[in-house]
Enzyme design. Structure first.
Site, PDB file in Angstrom:
ATOM      1  N   ARG A  24       4.373  25.574 -26.049  1.00  0.00           N
ATOM      2  CA  ARG A  24       4.608  26.494 -24.939  1.00  0.00           C
ATOM      3  C   ARG A  24       3.290  26.676 -24.195  1.00  0.00           C
ATOM      4  O   ARG A  24       2.250  26.196 -24.628  1.00  0.00           O
ATOM      5  CB  ARG A  24       5.239  27.828 -25.375  1.00  0.00           C
ATOM      6  CG  ARG A  24       4.922  28.357 -26.737  1.00  0.00           C
ATOM      7  CD  ARG A  24       3.569  28.977 -26.932  1.00  0.00           C
ATOM      8  NE  ARG A  24       3.068  29.752 -25.844  1.00  0.00           N
ATOM      9  CZ  ARG A  24       1.790  29.923 -25.589  1.00  0.00           C
ATOM     10  NH1 ARG A  24       0.863  29.360 -26.375  1.00  0.00           N
ATOM     11  NH2 ARG A  24       1.372  30.644 -24.578  1.00  0.00           N
ATOM     12  N   GLY A  25       3.370  27.385 -23.049  1.00  0.00           N
ATOM     13  CA  GLY A  25       2.198  27.488 -22.184  1.00  0.00           C
ATOM     14  C   GLY A  25       2.353  26.422 -21.108  1.00  0.00           C
ATOM     15  O   GLY A  25       2.662  25.264 -21.416  1.00  0.00           O
ATOM     16  N   ALA A  26       2.138  26.833 -19.845  1.00  0.00           N
ATOM     17  CA  ALA A  26       2.468  25.947 -18.717  1.00  0.00           C
ATOM     18  C   ALA A  26       1.825  24.551 -18.801  1.00  0.00           C
ATOM     19  O   ALA A  26       2.528  23.531 -18.739  1.00  0.00           O
ATOM     20  CB  ALA A  26       2.120  26.650 -17.407  1.00  0.00           C
ATOM     21  N   ARG A  53      12.754  24.164 -19.602  1.00  0.00           N
ATOM     22  CA  ARG A  53      12.318  25.529 -19.249  1.00  0.00           C
ATOM     23  C   ARG A  53      12.105  25.567 -17.729  1.00  0.00           C
ATOM     24  O   ARG A  53      11.496  24.663 -17.171  1.00  0.00           O
ATOM     25  CB  ARG A  53      11.014  25.920 -19.980  1.00  0.00           C
ATOM     26  CG  ARG A  53      11.260  26.216 -21.466  1.00  0.00           C
ATOM     27  CD  ARG A  53      10.064  26.890 -22.101  1.00  0.00           C
ATOM     28  NE  ARG A  53      10.011  28.309 -21.848  1.00  0.00           N
ATOM     29  CZ  ARG A  53       8.969  29.081 -22.173  1.00  0.00           C
ATOM     30  NH1 ARG A  53       7.894  28.544 -22.725  1.00  0.00           N
ATOM     31  NH2 ARG A  53       8.992  30.374 -21.946  1.00  0.00           N
ATOM     32  N   GLN A  64       2.997  36.241 -28.379  1.00  0.00           N
ATOM     33  CA  GLN A  64       1.995  35.174 -28.230  1.00  0.00           C
ATOM     34  C   GLN A  64       0.566  35.724 -28.322  1.00  0.00           C
ATOM     35  O   GLN A  64      -0.343  35.009 -28.727  1.00  0.00           O
ATOM     36  CB  GLN A  64       2.157  34.475 -26.866  1.00  0.00           C
ATOM     37  CG  GLN A  64       3.390  33.612 -26.743  1.00  0.00           C
ATOM     38  CD  GLN A  64       4.548  34.372 -26.137  1.00  0.00           C
ATOM     39  OE1 GLN A  64       4.677  35.571 -26.297  1.00  0.00           O
ATOM     40  NE2 GLN A  64       5.401  33.671 -25.426  1.00  0.00           N
ATOM     41  N   ASP A  92       2.209  30.684 -14.581  1.00  0.00           N
ATOM     42  CA  ASP A  92       3.199  29.629 -14.849  1.00  0.00           C
ATOM     43  C   ASP A  92       3.654  28.960 -13.564  1.00  0.00           C
ATOM     44  O   ASP A  92       4.071  27.798 -13.574  1.00  0.00           O
ATOM     45  CB  ASP A  92       4.394  30.199 -15.607  1.00  0.00           C
ATOM     46  CG  ASP A  92       4.003  30.455 -17.051  1.00  0.00           C
ATOM     47  OD1 ASP A  92       3.429  31.516 -17.330  1.00  0.00           O
ATOM     48  OD2 ASP A  92       4.218  29.549 -17.884  1.00  0.00           O
ATOM     49  N   ASN A 143       3.964  34.900 -14.157  1.00  0.00           N
ATOM     50  CA  ASN A 143       3.316  34.743 -15.459  1.00  0.00           C
ATOM     51  C   ASN A 143       4.107  35.554 -16.491  1.00  0.00           C
ATOM     52  O   ASN A 143       5.086  36.228 -16.140  1.00  0.00           O
ATOM     53  CB  ASN A 143       1.846  35.192 -15.381  1.00  0.00           C
ATOM     54  CG  ASN A 143       1.063  34.811 -16.624  1.00  0.00           C
ATOM     55  OD1 ASN A 143       1.060  33.642 -17.021  1.00  0.00           O
ATOM     56  ND2 ASN A 143       0.418  35.769 -17.257  1.00  0.00           N
ATOM     57  N   LYS A 144       3.689  35.483 -17.712  1.00  0.00           N
ATOM     58  CA  LYS A 144       4.398  36.136 -18.814  1.00  0.00           C
ATOM     59  C   LYS A 144       4.795  37.570 -18.476  1.00  0.00           C
ATOM     60  O   LYS A 144       4.003  38.318 -17.901  1.00  0.00           O
ATOM     61  CB  LYS A 144       3.490  36.102 -20.057  1.00  0.00           C
ATOM     62  CG  LYS A 144       4.035  36.751 -21.294  1.00  0.00           C
ATOM     63  CD  LYS A 144       5.401  36.248 -21.705  1.00  0.00           C
ATOM     64  CE  LYS A 144       5.462  34.757 -21.892  1.00  0.00           C
ATOM     65  NZ  LYS A 144       6.832  34.213 -21.944  1.00  0.00           N
TER      66      LYS A 144
END
Ligand code: MRU
Length: 348
Positions: free
Chosen positions: A47-49, A90, A196, A237, A247-248
């Site tokens: 995960r993570g862009a 995603r 996270q 993201d 973003n998150k």
């Protein structure tokens, strides 16, 4: 720590750190099928862009190896279907479709045999992964200049080595400042519901020897009012053309609190995260994940929510550009007005 994702040349497989079980256990998983890579992205093994961008690129390279096509036309058809499957894994981080497009464009432009194309695509996927690390280090050097000795920094989600191929975006900036000898301390937003921050960012900070404290996501405003925070750093993201940042989930409220308290909030991302096709942040597709991620929280071994409770689980939010003090990119730090300054920076 190894890279989050690597290609095994002997077996033609992709290996990834399983981020779902960290920090309890450090384990890697091996993938020989691009559909399983798409699944690994969806279930957040990776995960993570930027990391999912690299995973998608390796996914296309894997699809090329899996395909038994004897003609270029047939191979291209197989690659297109793989691209569709990977793109659907995603929706919010644009790095994913950016990497798939880069791979498929290279395939379409290619003249030669199917086996040559397979080799070219693998080489390109490896280049995308290597570039990510190099870009992150460039961003880290620019961003570290914004950090002063003695700063206490709030960081949201995980933007470290684990969110990228290696080194990280916002956490990479913090790591660089630490390696330069600046005495810094990080307040780590735990980042509900997947935690996270509490799991992955704290684990990384342990390894780098950077002092930190985990805070609940709702603490930031209070800490700021107490004068305990000097800077806020987070990743992105997808960034719209006007500078709004997806973003998150929780980033928007964090940026609002920072703005209200006159504390600079920086978003750190490579330009592959900018989506110039979208004029404003409210056009960015926001992933809504399974409510189980919210409801399955247990306290002292018991579920927190009553039986039958329902939840909404948006994985990201959008922070309006007016709340962001600066972008840290591989081209340097870009200040508002973002749209104009970004164009002039990349055209220089
Ligand atoms: O749902 P995740 O864990 O993939 O979300 C990650 C983030 O929101 C990061 O902050 C973002 O990808 C940018 S930093 C690499």
């Amino acid at each position: 720590m190894m890279r989050t994702i690597v290609w095994n040349d002997d077996q033609n497989t992709v290996e990834m750190i399983d981020q779902r079980i960290l920090p309890r256990e450090f384990k890697t998983l091996v993938y020989a099928d691009y559909c399983d890579v798409a699944d690994a992205i969806r279930t957040m093994v990776i995960r993570g862009a930027p990391a999912i961008g690299a995973a998608a690129a390796f996914g296309v390279a894997l699809a090329a190896h899996q395909s038994s096509a004897k003609s270029i036309e047939r191979l291209l058809t197989d690659l297109d279907s793989a691209g569709e499957v990977l793109n659907q894994s995603r929706p919010t981080a644009v790095n994913l479709s950016w990497a798939v497009r880069r791979m498929l464009d290279a395939a379409r432009d290619f003249k030669g045999s199917p086996d040559e194309l397979r080799a070219i695509l693998l080489k390109l996927a490896k280049e995308i992964a290597d570039e990510d690390v190099e870009i992150n280090k460039r961003m880290a050097a620019y961003g570290a200049e914004l950090i002063e000795d003695g700063d206490h920094i709030i960081h949201h989600c995980n933007t470290g080595a684990l969110a990228t191929v290696d080194w990280g975006t916002a956490l990479g900036v913090i790591r660089m400042a630490h390696e330069q000898g600046k005495r810094i301390h990080v307040f780590v937003d735990e980042t509900r519901p997947r935690l996270q921050g509490a799991r992955l960012t704290a684990w990384e900070l342990e390894q780098y020897g950077i002092p930190y404290d985990i805070i609940t996501d709702s603490s930031s405003g209070y800490l700021m009012r107490r004068g305990l925070v000097q800077k806020v750093f987070f990743g992105a993201d997808r960034v719209a053309a006007n500078g709004d940042v997806a973003n998150k989930i929780g980033t928007y409220m964090l940026a609002l609190a920072a703005y209200d308290n006159g504390i600079p909030a920086y978003s750190v991302f490579p330009v592959s995260t900018v989506d110039l096709n979208l004029a404003r942040g409210d056009l960015i597709p926001i992933e809504e994940r399974d409510q189980a991620e919210v409801l399955e929280l247990t306290l002292m071994g018991e579920p927190v929510a009553p039986e039958g409770a329902t939840a909404r689980n948006f994985a990201f939010d959008v922070t309006p550009n007016r709340l962001i003090s600066g972008w840290v990119t591989e081209y340097g730090v870009i200040y508002p007005p973002f749209q104009t300054n970004f164009q002039s920076e990349i055209n220089e």
